[in-house]
Write an enzyme that holds these catalytic residues in place. Structure first.
Site, mmCIF file in Angstrom:
data_model
loop_
_atom_site.group_PDB
_atom_site.id
_atom_site.type_symbol
_atom_site.label_atom_id
_atom_site.label_comp_id
_atom_site.label_asym_id
_atom_site.label_seq_id
_atom_site.Cartn_x
_atom_site.Cartn_y
_atom_site.Cartn_z
ATOM 1 N N LYS A 50 4.284 -11.425 3.435
ATOM 2 C CA LYS A 50 2.858 -11.604 3.140
ATOM 3 C C LYS A 50 2.688 -11.683 1.637
ATOM 4 O O LYS A 50 3.352 -10.948 0.895
ATOM 5 C CB LYS A 50 2.019 -10.445 3.687
ATOM 6 N N ASP A 85 5.435 -7.141 2.587
ATOM 7 C CA ASP A 85 4.631 -7.584 1.447
ATOM 8 C C ASP A 85 5.517 -7.976 0.262
ATOM 9 O O ASP A 85 6.500 -7.276 -0.034
ATOM 10 C CB ASP A 85 3.707 -6.448 0.992
ATOM 11 N N SER A 87 0.827 -1.209 0.000
ATOM 12 C CA SER A 87 0.000 0.000 0.000
ATOM 13 C C SER A 87 0.860 1.256 0.000
ATOM 14 O O SER A 87 0.370 2.358 -0.283
ATOM 15 C CB SER A 87 -0.934 0.005 1.216
ATOM 16 N N GLU A 107 -9.730 -9.246 3.881
ATOM 17 C CA GLU A 107 -9.972 -7.846 3.506
ATOM 18 C C GLU A 107 -11.310 -7.680 2.795
ATOM 19 O O GLU A 107 -11.611 -8.383 1.822
ATOM 20 C CB GLU A 107 -8.854 -7.317 2.605
#
EC number: 2.1.2.11
Length: 347
Positions: free
Chosen positions: A154, A124, A86, A224
């Site tokens: 992740k 990530d 993100s 999510e």
């Protein structure tokens, strides 16, 4: 000869100690401070997360992208700091998470690792770094740990190839956090940032995918943008913690994006990418804007910096000598301005 050898060894040891001292990341007496060395004994471990999960204690996760955010997350006692892709949106200003590269992610990971001493650190794997093959996935994961200083990685999605990638990474000795529901890296096939699990087939797929990631060896799964009953079902079906984001209160823990929960930015781009499920616990952006405006005004009006923020002094004797040297150099105006500034600071 023995004494000569000892002497050489002693000199080498002194040079080593001196070099280590000067290479330390903790400045001894400088203008600026620096980070403190990490203490591995304070780091949250997977074992501790599993213990919290067994006791029914919620797990707290916040994204972090740099040294300052990592220090804040560390100070607050957050369990897990996720260096999320993100960053592509909230740091780099892109509309999606797709553009950010592994090399860019590693810069963020290293900065966070320097600032966060306590949380478990999860990095990530960005889009394009684990889809081609299990070898690519393992190689990327290894870099995140070795070069990024993370404790785990992740990855998104639950297709057979993603499940295989997760399993291969775990078998390589690297802890993996899964991610199902809305997977931002898959917006091309999802048709945008769309919630998942809103019909029977989609809801079942969320639970089945989460279970497959658990079977692959993941230590946790992010859920999510799914309805709370779907998240509750997945949480009940799994033996590992679920971390919700826009998935209701029934997960084992929650994660929010640092910039979102702080209300850090109000500019149009950020308003466009801030999700509706995010609670803003502060309006830090308004405070930042106000401070910047005040700074601009004070600089414009010559009220900053004043004497209290001009701490470095030169003695009267050295000032006189400095003025004489300026005059010798033919810089009379510079000498005059320097003298006038000294009088003004004293007054």
């Amino acid at each position: 000869m023995a004494s000569s050898l000892v002497s050489r060894c002693s000199r080498r040891a002194v040079r080593t100690i001196t070099a280590s001292r000067f290479m330390s990341n903790v400045p001894e007496n400088t203008v600026y401070g620096g980070p403190k060395p990490q203490n591995p004994n304070q780091r949250v471990t997977l074992t501790q997360l599993r213990q919290k999960h067994r006791k029914g204690e919620p797990i707290t996760v916040v994204t972090g992208y740099d040294y300052p955010s990592a220090v804040h997350i560390d100070t607050a006692g957050i369990d897990v700091c996720l260096v999320g892709d993100s960053a592509s949106m909230v740091v780099h200003g892109y509309d999606t998470t797709l553009p950010i590269s592994l090399d860019e992610m590693l810069v963020h990971c290293r900065a966070v690792a320097r600032g966060a001493k306590r949380p478990l650190l999860v990095g990530d794997l960005p889009f394009g770094t684990y889809e081609s093959s299990t070898n690519q996935a393992v190689d990327s994961a290894v870099r995140v740990l070795k070069e990024g200083g993370m404790d785990a990685i992740k990855l998104e999605g639950g297709s057979p190839s993603r499940i295989t990638a997760a399993k291969s990474i775990v078998e390589a000795g690297i802890a993996v956090m899964g991610h199902v529901g809305l997977t931002p890296q898959a917006i091309s096939v999802l048709g945008g940032f769309r919630p998942q699990g809103r019909n029977i087939a989609s809801a079942v797929k969320v639970v089945e995918t989460a279970m497959a990631l658990q079977e692959a060896g993941c230590f946790s799964v992010v859920l999510e943008c799914v309805p709370p009953p779907v998240a509750a079902a997945a949480t009940s079906a799994l033996h590992i913690p679920t971390i919700g984001i826009g998935a209701g209160p029934f997960c084992s823990g929650q994660v929010l994006v640092y910039h979102d929960l702080l209300g850090m930015m109000q500019h149009p781009h950020h308003a466009k990418v801030t999700p509706k499920f995010c609670k803003q616990y502060a309006q830090v952006g308004e405070v930042i804007n106000k401070a910047l405006l005040e700074y601009k005004e004070e600089v414009t009006k010559h009220t900053f910096p004043g004497p209290s923020h001009s701490p470095y002094k030169i003695s009267s004797n050295d000032l006189d000598g400095f003025l004489n040297e300026l005059q010798k150099m033919g810089l009379d105006k510079a000498a005059s301005d320097a003298a006038a500034s000294a009088e003004k600071m004293e007054s």
